[in-house]
Structures are given as C-alpha cells and as structure tokens.
Design a protein around this motif. Structure first.
Motif, PDB file in Angstrom:
ATOM      1  N   ASN A   1     -15.694   9.780 -92.488  1.00 42.56           N
ATOM      2  CA  ASN A   1     -16.120   9.969 -93.876  1.00 42.56           C
ATOM      3  C   ASN A   1     -15.400   9.050 -94.869  1.00 42.56           C
ATOM      4  N   ILE A   2     -14.676   8.053 -94.367  1.00 39.57           N
ATOM      5  CA  ILE A   2     -13.937   7.135 -95.236  1.00 39.57           C
ATOM      6  C   ILE A   2     -14.101   5.714 -94.707  1.00 39.57           C
ATOM      7  N   ASP A   3     -14.442   4.791 -95.582  1.00 35.50           N
ATOM      8  CA  ASP A   3     -14.466   3.385 -95.188  1.00 35.50           C
ATOM      9  C   ASP A   3     -14.057   2.517 -96.370  1.00 35.50           C
ATOM     10  N   ALA A   4     -13.774   1.278 -96.079  1.00 31.38           N
ATOM     11  CA  ALA A   4     -13.331   0.344 -97.119  1.00 31.38           C
ATOM     12  C   ALA A   4     -13.789  -1.059 -96.748  1.00 31.38           C
ATOM     13  N   THR A   5     -13.966  -1.882 -97.771  1.00 27.16           N
ATOM     14  CA  THR A   5     -14.297  -3.293 -97.580  1.00 27.16           C
ATOM     15  C   THR A   5     -13.386  -4.131 -98.473  1.00 27.16           C
ATOM     16  N   ILE A   6     -12.700  -5.085 -97.868  1.00 25.00           N
ATOM     17  CA  ILE A   6     -11.831  -6.007 -98.595  1.00 25.00           C
ATOM     18  C   ILE A   6     -12.391  -7.415 -98.398  1.00 25.00           C
TER      19      ILE A   6
ATOM     20  N   ASN B   1     -11.788  -8.810-103.772  1.00 23.22           N
ATOM     21  CA  ASN B   1     -12.664  -7.668-104.070  1.00 23.22           C
ATOM     22  C   ASN B   1     -12.339  -6.529-103.114  1.00 23.22           C
ATOM     23  N   ASN B   2     -12.157  -5.337-103.645  1.00 23.74           N
ATOM     24  CA  ASN B   2     -11.826  -4.170-102.834  1.00 23.74           C
ATOM     25  C   ASN B   2     -12.783  -3.026-103.149  1.00 23.74           C
ATOM     26  N   GLU B   3     -13.236  -2.346-102.111  1.00 26.45           N
ATOM     27  CA  GLU B   3     -14.089  -1.171-102.286  1.00 26.45           C
ATOM     28  C   GLU B   3     -13.681  -0.102-101.272  1.00 26.45           C
ATOM     29  N   LEU B   4     -13.442   1.102-101.756  1.00 23.80           N
ATOM     30  CA  LEU B   4     -13.101   2.249-100.916  1.00 23.80           C
ATOM     31  C   LEU B   4     -14.106   3.352-101.197  1.00 23.80           C
ATOM     32  N   ARG B   5     -14.684   3.937-100.138  1.00 19.21           N
ATOM     33  CA  ARG B   5     -15.650   5.021-100.294  1.00 19.21           C
ATOM     34  C   ARG B   5     -15.227   6.204 -99.436  1.00 19.21           C
ATOM     35  N   TYR B   6     -15.486   7.394 -99.942  1.00 19.12           N
ATOM     36  CA  TYR B   6     -15.184   8.593 -99.166  1.00 19.12           C
ATOM     37  C   TYR B   6     -16.174   9.690 -99.536  1.00 19.12           C
ATOM     38  N   ILE B   7     -16.430  10.574 -98.583  1.00 23.36           N
ATOM     39  CA  ILE B   7     -17.357  11.677 -98.798  1.00 23.36           C
ATOM     40  C   ILE B   7     -16.960  12.819 -97.885  1.00 23.36           C
ATOM     41  N   GLY B   8     -17.087  14.022 -98.396  1.00 20.90           N
ATOM     42  CA  GLY B   8     -16.779  15.219 -97.620  1.00 20.90           C
ATOM     43  C   GLY B   8     -17.718  16.337 -98.000  1.00 20.90           C
ATOM     44  N   ASP B   9     -17.435  17.536 -97.477  1.00 21.65           N
ATOM     45  CA  ASP B   9     -18.297  18.670 -97.781  1.00 21.65           C
ATOM     46  C   ASP B   9     -18.317  18.976 -99.271  1.00 21.65           C
ATOM     47  N   ASN B  10     -17.189  18.819 -99.941  1.00 21.59           N
ATOM     48  CA  ASN B  10     -17.091  19.187-101.354  1.00 21.59           C
ATOM     49  C   ASN B  10     -16.576  18.057-102.230  1.00 21.59           C
ATOM     50  N   VAL B  11     -16.526  16.846-101.699  1.00 19.14           N
ATOM     51  CA  VAL B  11     -15.949  15.750-102.464  1.00 19.14           C
ATOM     52  C   VAL B  11     -16.652  14.446-102.105  1.00 19.14           C
TER      53      VAL B  11
ATOM     54  N   GLN C   1     -14.910   6.422-109.394  1.00 17.24           N
ATOM     55  CA  GLN C   1     -15.716   7.629-109.575  1.00 17.24           C
ATOM     56  C   GLN C   1     -15.318   8.657-108.528  1.00 17.24           C
ATOM     57  N   HIS C   2     -15.054   9.868-109.002  1.00 18.63           N
ATOM     58  CA  HIS C   2     -14.655  10.953-108.107  1.00 18.63           C
ATOM     59  C   HIS C   2     -15.330  12.231-108.578  1.00 18.63           C
ATOM     60  N   ALA C   3     -15.954  12.953-107.654  1.00 19.14           N
ATOM     61  CA  ALA C   3     -16.587  14.236-107.962  1.00 19.14           C
ATOM     62  C   ALA C   3     -16.187  15.234-106.881  1.00 19.14           C
ATOM     63  N   GLN C   4     -15.835  16.436-107.299  1.00 25.27           N
ATOM     64  CA  GLN C   4     -15.351  17.432-106.345  1.00 25.27           C
ATOM     65  C   GLN C   4     -15.817  18.822-106.751  1.00 25.27           C
ATOM     66  N   TYR C   5     -16.386  19.537-105.780  1.00 23.51           N
ATOM     67  CA  TYR C   5     -16.775  20.922-105.999  1.00 23.51           C
ATOM     68  C   TYR C   5     -15.586  21.806-105.653  1.00 23.51           C
TER      69      TYR C   5
ATOM     70  N   ARG D   1     -16.610  22.573-110.758  1.00 21.53           N
ATOM     71  CA  ARG D   1     -16.533  21.220-110.205  1.00 21.53           C
ATOM     72  C   ARG D   1     -15.771  20.319-111.167  1.00 21.53           C
ATOM     73  N   GLY D   2     -15.132  19.306-110.616  1.00 25.15           N
ATOM     74  CA  GLY D   2     -14.401  18.337-111.415  1.00 25.15           C
ATOM     75  C   GLY D   2     -14.984  16.949-111.234  1.00 25.15           C
ATOM     76  N   GLN D   3     -14.809  16.101-112.233  1.00 24.15           N
ATOM     77  CA  GLN D   3     -15.385  14.760-112.169  1.00 24.15           C
ATOM     78  C   GLN D   3     -14.511  13.777-112.927  1.00 24.15           C
ATOM     79  N   LEU D   4     -14.347  12.593-112.357  1.00 20.12           N
ATOM     80  CA  LEU D   4     -13.609  11.504-112.997  1.00 20.12           C
ATOM     81  C   LEU D   4     -14.439  10.236-112.900  1.00 20.12           C
TER      82      LEU D   4
END
Length: 719
Positions: free
Chosen positions: A208-213, A226-236, A261-265, A271-274
């Motif tokens: 559920n986590i990957d990155a590209t540099i 250039n850096n990119e990090l992505r993550y996803i879970g059941d509630n995030v 960007q971050h969103a979490q249930y 829920r919270g969001q940034l």
C-alpha cells in the motif's frame, strides 16, 4: 522391453512416459521414441525422442521439444534437465509467457531451479509471432516466473530494427505486477525549460506504499530532483510531492515545489484532512511544471481540517467542521507593469468552525440550523471575527406527484473587527428574515420514438423568495461573491456565496423541465428546461463582478442529453427580456460514433459587463467570445489525429491549442503532441510530448494522456 506407456515412481513425484514405442533397461534407462510425452508434477514435456534415467531423475530430449509449465511454454531442439532440481539447459530456445503476452528467443536457455531460467543472447517482446516491431536484446536475460519479472544485462531496445536505447541493466514486470526498479526515461521539451530528460526510479515499499524518485535534467534550468510518495490504507490515503532545483541556470536561485495531501477516517463519523501546497516563487509552475494544466494556478491551498458527519436522532443529521486555511497567491509576472493584473490574496481563516444540523418531522415540521464562527486575517485589508447563525423551519407537503414547502429563517451575523467601519463601529451586526415557498408537480407518460420506449416527464416548478432590504455596504466582505445566473442559482434564496452579503429579494421563479427516461435502465436521455425570474422590485444589494451576467438577465433555457446514439449536446442561453438581447450563451455538440472517434464543437459568449455595471471605459474589456473545437479521429489504419483549438474571437488570439497524432498497433503505441497555452495576459507556454509505449515493458518519453483527456472531451486511449 516394448510398451505404449510406463509409470516410474522416483523419490519425489511420479513420472509418466508415453510414446509410440518405449524401451530400456529396468531402473537404469528408459527411451521413448515417436510422439514421446513425459509428465511430472504440473509439467508436460513432448518431443520426438527422449531418454529418462530413473536413478538420477534426469531426462535427455531431442527433436521438436515443447515444455508446457504452469507459467510458460518453452520450445527448443536439445534438452537436458534434472526433474528434481529443475536444473539443466536447452538449445535454440523459444519461450512464451502465459501472463502478459511476452515471448522471446535465445542462443541457450539455462534452467536454474523451479520457475527460474536464464537466456544467453536473449530477446523479449510482446508483439505477436511474426511481428518484430520492437524487442529487447540482452547478453544475459533472467526470467523469474514465480515473481513474474525479468532482469536483463547489456540491453539494447530495438524499434523497427533500429537501436533506440541502451542500458547496462534493466528489470521489468512482464505481468504488470509492481516492482522496484528503474522506469523508462521521460523525454520532453518546453519553451521555458528547454530539452527535458528525467530518469525515474520506482520503489515498491509495501503493498500500500510506493514512491518514485526522478533525476531530471533541463537544458535551460539545470538539474532537478522530483519525488513522489503515495500511500493508501483502509482508513487513510495520501500523496507527497517534492520537486527541488538546487540552482536554476537562469536565476541562479534554489527553487522548489511541495504538495502534500492526506485524508484519514478516524471512526464514528470523524475524519481529518490536510492539503498543503507551496512553491518557491511566482514563476515556478510556469517555468518548471511538466503538466501544463498547473501553469495557470493562482491560489495554492494550505489547509488542515477536522470533519464530522453523523445522525441526529431518528430522522436528522449533524455535521461539523473546523479548518485552518490560507493560500499562497502567485502573481502574474507582468502584474507590476499593470495594476489591474494584480491578484488579491483571499482571507486567511484561522480558524473557521461550522455546524449544520437538520431535524425532520417534528410535528410535521423540519428544523435546521447553520452556524459558523470564523477568524479572518489579511495583510492589507480589514480583518476580524464573524459569527453567523441561520435557523430555519419548514413545513413540507409531499406526495407521489408533487410538493409544497413553505420555509422561514432568520439570518444573524455579528462582527468583531480590527477597526471601525463607518458609523457602525467595530462590532456591527445584522438580522435578516428570509421567507421562501417552493412548489412543484411531476407529470409523466409512456411514449415511443422510433420503436424505443421512454417515460416523458413534465415538471413545472414555482419558487418564491422574499428578503427585506438591509443596507450592508458598511460591512466588510471576507468571503462573499455574486453567483452567476443559472438554473441552480435562480432556485436559491441567496444569490451571494459566503455570509457577508444577503440579497434583498421579492421575486418568483417559474421553471419547466421535461425529461426523456429509459424505463429499463433509468438513464436520462434528454432534458429540456426553461426558467423565468420575475422581480417585483429592483435589487439594491449589489457586488460588482466582471464574472456575472447582467442583473436584468432573467430568462434561461437549456437543452442537454443525447439526440441520437452518436450525437450529444449541452446548450444554455440567458436573455435580458427588457432589451430582447442575449446576455450569455454556452453551447456544445459532440459526435462520437465509437470509441476513439469524437468531434466536439463549442461556442461561448458573454456580453461585456462594463455597460451593465458602469465600469469606466478604460478598464479591461470583459466580453467573452470564444470557440472551442477538439477532435480525435483515425485518418489511416492505426493512425489517429488529435487536435484542439480554443480561440478568442474578441482578442483574435489563440488561448489554447493542441495538435498531434497517435499510432496504435497491437504491441506498441507512438504519440506526438504539441500544446500551446496562454498562461498570463501576455505570456504563453509551449510543450512538446513524444512517447513510445512498448506494451508490457516500458513507456519512453513524456506521457501526453492526461493532457489529451483534459483537452478533448470523450478522448479514449485505444488498446
């Protein structure tokens, strides 16, 4: 010994041999001749002739060899293989993957254990047999069928027989499974960064986590990371982007861009969001973004918030939010030469708390409360705190064919300002009653058009609003703007967004809508609507805006839907009946007979609002006259053209243009796209996208698909 088949039971798993003739010496050697077949485990080996040695569980095979395994087919001329360890070799090998359509050849294939083999002078392609449009050629090519990956050394990528790329090392997933490793280089060109080359490295950190540099080199700007990090879970879920240019060749400064960007249930309705975005300077996106859709962004959001939504008793709902918000405002580089081009930053909200509650059917009445408290801050304008409360009560009458809803509310606003405003002081307040009556009826009938059955509806609606006039010119304006006239706006109580302005109104809106609905699917095929607003007194609460149509534009008509299976349309017209003239027209028609074929034609017109709100003649012309056309269409076998033109007839200049072509074959796609975009009043950006997509291996070049999807409605990538 001569027999049709034999079964041998070695130490690990049984081996079955079939052939036209089987002969040999018991427990020492067995030879199968003619249509020979050997089965062990999930594998089946066929050939003209084979020898099997039970003591070592080895096979020696010659002639028309075909090894059918769980993940692949392998063919060759001479095979020697240990069936226990699956170690051996095969000459003149040809292999085909059962996943991903990959295939290839080699000088020699070395079996190196279960599901692993290596080819010397090996090749790989996803093109069908007999088609060698592209392939990779490697001194050493290792295939791991269990992980579904390939690793090649001293690799050349050949397209149409011509080497186009060399790399000392390449690993790839032939089934599309995510894996860590270098991706294909990205090549492009823009007018502001020059020739552009990026070499990305992909990190498969977790499921559920990957990155590209990516290391990026631009001829006119220098070296960038250039850096990119992505993550996803059941509630995030979230994404982090960070681009850093340590030293710009042109400006000699360090430049950067950050987006998070971050969103979490959090459970129980919370829920919270940034959402945080920032760049080092006003020109960063224009100069360095490789996505032209970002170059026109003006306000970059920086916000953190907490939100709640849940039930309020048996028949109600409650929602709550608390946010801290501000923006980074990017100025037009030419704003210093023209004050009219300066963009004023929105107010900061530090913080803003809102609450919305609805409770239905209490003695037949519906109650609602909308409340907010905000702390507005600004560097150059008056700031302060604002409290709003808007309780309402309504008595809805509903049945299967219509509704009638009288509603009454009191909108209260109180300010605590940093300085006094006129005679009202620093703590002005406002209390305004709002009365509305909404009603509608729905008629329907069954009808048939060219043998197709539909349900046709006729839906008249009347909406009355009364709001007494309250002088609000002395109040600050933190977040209010006048909404443009539309179907949605004409059926609301307040034509202003935000809470600093409440319109005065004594008006009724009459609307009539008719729809064609497919009874089997419920799909709405066509909608025709007209609306007329009648005002019993002139408006006195005004916010001048160049983005809205005339205050006398009181008639609107719309047509949307599919006229036929291939033709769809969306038309809107707004009229000033007092002068019998068009105030705004937006129209578009699309022809799409099949996937990969689409033609869009559009026209947009808005009358110059200077004559509507008495703007001095030396101000900017705000009239809009634009045509917007786009196309994706095949012009030869496998060749598709793509184009878009957004042209301002008023200014006689191109606002956005795109032209290119695609070649799509069974195993590769080639795209060339040139885009020109106006990013400021006197500024344009041009970008060139060239991409070669080798199916199942890599994409070489800069990907224009996002640009094409944004620019051409109905665009589809053909596979």
């Amino acid at each position: 010994m001569i027999a049709e088949d034999a079964v041998i039971k070695p130490r690990q798993k049984p081996v079955t041999i079939k052939a036209d003739r089987v002969e040999g010496i018991y427990e020492q050697e067995m030879e199968a001749i003619g249509n020979a077949q050997l089965c062990y485990g999930e594998n089946t080996l066929t050939a003209d002739r084979m020898k099997y040695f039970p003591s070592t569980n080895e096979a020696e095979v010659t002639g028309n060899i075909r090894l059918d395994r769980k993940n692949d087919f392998i063919q060759g001329n001479y095979l020697k293989l240990n069936l226990d360890t699956e170690v051996g070799f095969l000459t003149d090998p040809r292999y085909t993957m059962k996943k991903g359509d990959g295939r290839g050849t080699g000088e020699k294939l070395l079996f190196e254990g279960k599901n692993q083999y290596r080819l010397t002078e090996g090749s790989y392609t996803t093109c069908p047999v007999g088609d060698e449009d592209w392939f990779i050629l490697a001194d050493d090519l290792k295939i791991n069928s269990e992980k579904e990956v390939g690793v090649a050394r001293n690799v050349s990528v050949r397209f149409k027989g011509v080497p186009i790329l060399y790399t000392p090392w390449l690993d790839f997933s032939y089934s599309g499974r995510r894996k860590t490793g270098f991706l294909a280089p990205i090549v492009g060109h823009t007018a502001r960064s020059g020739a552009d080359l990026a070499i990305p490295f992909y990190l498969n950190i977790a499921p559920n986590i990957d990155a590209t540099i990516a290391a990026r080199v631009m001829s006119q700007r220098g070296f960038m990371v250039n850096n990119e990090l992505r993550y996803i879970g059941d509630n995030v879920r979230g994404q982090f982007l960070a681009d850093v240019l340590p030293r710009d060749i042109d400006s000699h400064e360090t430049r950067y861009g950050v987006s998070f960007q971050h969103a979490q249930y959090l459970g129980h309705g919370w829920r919270g969001q940034l959402d945080y975005n920032r760049v080092s300077d006003n020109r960063f996106l224009r100069d360095l973004s490789n996505n032209l859709s970002q170059t026109s962004r003006t306000n970059l959001l920086q916000q953190a918030g907490m939100f709640y939504h849940g039930a309020l008793g048996h028949d109600g709902s409650l929602s709550f939010s608390a946010i801290a918000q501000r923006f980074q405002t990017l100025q037009d580089p030419f704003a210093s030469q023209n004050f009219d081009l300066l963009t004023i930053s929105p107010y900061k909200r530090l913080p803003q708390v809102t609450m919305n509650a609805i409770k239905r059917n209490i003695g037949g009445l519906d109650f609602a409360m909308n409340a907010s408290w905000s702390n507005f801050a600004h560097a150059t304008r008056i700031d302060g705190k604002r409290l709003t409360m808007f309780p309402t009560v309504s008595l809805p009458f509903r049945n299967s064919y219509g509704f009638l809803t009288p509603k009454f509310g009191l909108h209260y606003t109180n300010y605590a300002l940093s300085s006094a405003v006129g005679n009202a002081g620093s703590n002005p307040d406002r209390l305004i009653p709002i009365v509305s009556l909404d009603s509608g009826v729905i008629f329907d009938r069954n009808m048939s058009i060219r043998g197709n059955n539909y349900i046709q509806t006729l839906e008249p609606r009347a909406f009355y609003v009364y709001v007494p006039f309250e002088n609000q010119s002395f109040l600050p304006n933190f977040d209010s703007a006048e909404s443009d006239f539309s179907f949605a706006q004409m059926l609301t109580e307040n034509r202003f967004s935000g809470s600093d302005r409440i319109n005065d109104a004594n008006q009724i809106t009459l609307a009539l809508t008719s729809r064609l609905i497919e009874p089997e699917t419920g799909i709405e095929r066509l909608r025709v609507a007209v609306g007329q607003q009648f005002r019993f007194r002139d408006r006195r609460v005004i916010l001048d805006s160049s983005q809205v149509t005339s205050r006398k534009a009181d008639f609107i008509a719309a047509l949307s839907g599919r006229l036929t299976r291939e033709i769809s349309t969306d038309l809107n017209i707004q009229l000033d009946q007092s002068k019998l003239r068009t105030e705004k027209f937006r129209g578009g028609i699309s022809y799409q007979p099949e996937l990969g074929k689409v033609i869009n034609l559009g026209y947009r017109y808005t009358r110059d609002v200077r004559e509507q709100i008495d703007i001095p003649i030396n101000q900017l012309n705000t009239a809009i006259k634009q045509v917007d056309t786009s196309i994706q269409w095949p012009f030869f076998s496998n060749w598709h053209t793509v184009a878009r033109v957004n042209y301002s007839l008023r200014d006689d200049r191109l606002l956005a243009g795109l032209a290119g072509f695609e070649y799509i074959s069974c195993c590769y796609k080639f795209r060339v796209v040139v885009q020109k975009l106006t990013t400021a009043t006197t500024n344009t950006t041009t970008a060139v996208f060239v991409q070669l997509e080798l199916n199942g291996l890599m994409d070489i070049g800069s990907n224009p698909l996002r640009i094409l999807e944004q620019s051409i409605p109905g665009y589809a990538s053909i596979y």
